[in-house]
Design a protein around this motif. Structure first.
Motif, short mmCIF file in Angstrom:
data_model
loop_
_atom_site.label_atom_id
_atom_site.label_comp_id
_atom_site.label_asym_id
_atom_site.label_seq_id
_atom_site.Cartn_x
_atom_site.Cartn_y
_atom_site.Cartn_z
N VAL A 255 42.74 42.92 39.48
CA VAL A 255 43.77 43.97 38.57
C VAL A 255 44.83 43.07 39.81
CG1 VAL A 255 45.66 44.95 38.30
CG2 VAL A 255 43.14 45.55 37.50
N VAL A 256 45.12 43.07 40.93
CA VAL A 256 46.25 43.64 41.56
C VAL A 256 45.97 41.34 42.34
CG1 VAL A 256 46.55 43.41 43.98
CG2 VAL A 256 45.80 45.65 43.54
N THR A 257 45.08 41.14 42.26
CA THR A 257 45.13 39.24 42.07
C THR A 257 45.84 38.90 40.42
OG1 THR A 257 43.22 39.30 42.40
CG2 THR A 257 44.12 39.69 43.99
N ALA A 258 46.08 39.62 39.50
CA ALA A 258 46.72 38.72 38.38
C ALA A 258 44.84 38.19 38.00
CB ALA A 258 47.90 37.94 38.72
N SER A 259 43.81 38.57 37.99
CA SER A 259 42.55 37.94 37.88
C SER A 259 41.70 38.45 36.80
CB SER A 259 41.32 37.52 38.54
OG SER A 259 41.94 37.46 40.03
N ASP B 245 50.54 35.46 31.06
CA ASP B 245 51.52 35.16 31.54
C ASP B 245 52.71 36.67 31.82
OD1 ASP B 245 53.55 33.16 32.92
OD2 ASP B 245 53.74 32.75 30.67
N PRO B 246 52.78 36.65 32.82
CA PRO B 246 53.34 38.01 33.73
C PRO B 246 54.54 37.46 33.54
CG PRO B 246 52.23 37.25 35.34
CD PRO B 246 51.49 36.45 34.06
N TRP B 247 55.22 36.14 34.08
CA TRP B 247 55.92 35.55 34.37
C TRP B 247 57.32 35.34 32.83
CZ3 TRP B 247 52.51 34.96 38.07
CH2 TRP B 247 53.04 34.73 39.06
N GLY C 135 59.72 43.50 32.88
CA GLY C 135 58.95 44.64 31.51
C GLY C 135 57.46 44.57 31.96
N ASP C 136 56.35 44.22 31.13
CA ASP C 136 54.58 44.58 31.45
C ASP C 136 54.37 43.85 32.32
OD1 ASP C 136 54.45 46.23 28.74
OD2 ASP C 136 55.10 44.18 27.76
N GLY C 137 55.18 41.99 32.65
CA GLY C 137 54.46 41.50 33.26
C GLY C 137 55.28 41.83 35.40
N TYR C 138 55.96 43.14 35.65
CA TYR C 138 56.77 43.67 36.07
C TYR C 138 56.18 43.43 37.55
CZ TYR C 138 59.19 45.90 39.90
OH TYR C 138 60.59 46.24 41.11
N GLN C 139 54.86 44.71 37.30
CA GLN C 139 53.89 44.79 38.43
C GLN C 139 52.93 44.21 39.21
OE1 GLN C 139 51.74 48.50 36.19
NE2 GLN C 139 52.52 49.50 38.17
N VAL C 140 52.24 43.28 38.33
CA VAL C 140 51.31 41.86 38.58
C VAL C 140 52.25 40.84 39.50
CG1 VAL C 140 50.34 40.17 37.67
CG2 VAL C 140 49.93 42.29 36.73
N ILE C 141 53.84 40.82 39.77
CA ILE C 141 54.13 39.46 39.87
C ILE C 141 54.87 40.73 41.01
CG2 ILE C 141 57.19 38.49 39.38
CD1 ILE C 141 56.22 38.29 37.16
N GLN C 142 55.07 41.51 41.11
CA GLN C 142 55.33 42.20 42.17
C GLN C 142 54.80 42.44 43.61
OE1 GLN C 142 58.79 43.01 43.53
NE2 GLN C 142 59.21 42.11 41.57
N SER C 143 53.04 42.82 42.41
CA SER C 143 52.37 42.35 43.46
C SER C 143 51.80 40.96 43.65
CB SER C 143 50.64 42.85 42.65
OG SER C 143 49.39 42.76 43.67
N LEU C 144 52.24 40.36 43.72
CA LEU C 144 51.49 38.83 43.84
C LEU C 144 52.55 38.15 44.88
CD1 LEU C 144 50.94 37.20 40.57
CD2 LEU C 144 49.43 37.37 42.68
#
Length: 281
Positions: free
Chosen positions: A250-254, A143-145, A150-159
């Motif tokens: 990783v980029v698609t949060a899978s 749950d990146p949100w 913090g830890d979810g920042y990269q994945v969220i920005q990627s999405l």
């Protein structure tokens, strides 16, 4: 053995103060005559060559523990130990998966594979639990949100980048995520930038090209003139496939965040040269 020795020398050099280049808490590069080299990339092709040779030389004894399993593992473990001290855990995971697949194709017994797989899973869990930030990566993946800054920042920005690309993208060079929002947009998260600028059509086209390349690699492996050629092609195309799956995952949060480059696309001269060399082989 020569290939492994060369890879080992470079991997050890990374850990020598003044020789290894430290970036973000990791010593993964060395500079030789002004050129930056990442020894982990050299270790990948060295391991492939060694395992292919081992399977070829022991082709009639691959069902035994001594000749089928031990040689690849004895080559893998020292490399993983040196990578551990860099640290470079993503490379460890990729090399372990690569070794597993190659010895599976080479004809290792099923229960040997099951035992190695179980040990590998336990090892990965132990490595993960040793450091809090690795656990945080897994929880942020779930749950990146819950920690968007913090830890979810990269994945969220990627999405965000992937989503804003739409069907046909914003045009080459017109993406905004790479400017200040998405860290490592030129390397680990380059696929997000591609999806933003070329859209769903461009992203699917790129994946289709990778699938075609992997298909051709499998065909080369299947039609090689001898077992060594088959195993060499198998290792090369397996490595390419693994890195594509992990990077895009990783980029698609899978998949949980980890630093694996996208072959031929991500920034990095060592990775590009090694992959081009493997395609040449």
């Amino acid at each position: 053995y020569i290939a492994l020795a060369v890879a080992g020398v470079f991997l050890i050099a990374v850990l020598v103060p003044g020789v290894g280049v430290n970036l973000n808490g990791s010593s993964r590069w060395i500079r030789v005559l002004g050129i930056s080299i990442q020894p982990a990339e050299i270790a990948k092709i060295a391991l492939i060559i060694f395992i292919a040779s081992s399977v070829y030389l022991n082709r009639k004894r691959m069902d035994t523990l001594r000749h089928g399993v031990l040689p690849p593992l004895l080559a893998l473990f020292p490399i993983c130990i040196l990578l551990y001290f860099q640290p470079n855990y993503s490379a460890i995971i990729v090399l372990c998966a690569l070794t597993f697949i190659m010895i599976f194709v080479g004809g290792v017994k099923g229960w040997h594979l099951a035992a190695i797989g179980a040990i590998g899973v336990v090892g990965i869990l132990v490595l993960m639990l040793q450091e809090g930030y690795r656990v945080a990566r897994v929880t942020s993946f779930m749950d990146p949100w819950q920690n968007p800054t913090g830890d979810g920042y990269q994945v969220i920005q990627s999405l965000y980048g992937i989503g804003s690309g739409g069907l046909f993208g914003q045009g080459i060079g017109n993406g905004t995520q790479k400017l200040s929002w998405l860290p490592y947009g030129e390397s680990d998260f380059i696929f997000s930038i591609i999806a933003e600028e070329l859209g769903l059509v461009g992203a699917v086209l790129l994946l289709a090209l990778f699938i075609f390349l992997i298909y051709r690699g499998i065909k080369v492996a299947a039609t090689a003139p001898d077992l060594f050629g088959t195993m060499l092609a198998t290792g090369i195309i397996t490595l390419i496939g693994l890195q594509v799956v992990v990077n895009v995952g990783v980029v698609t949060a899978s998949l949980p965040p980890t630093g694996v480059s996208l072959p031929f696309i991500s920034y990095g001269s060592s990775s590009l040269v090694i992959f081009m060399s493997m395609i040449g082989i």
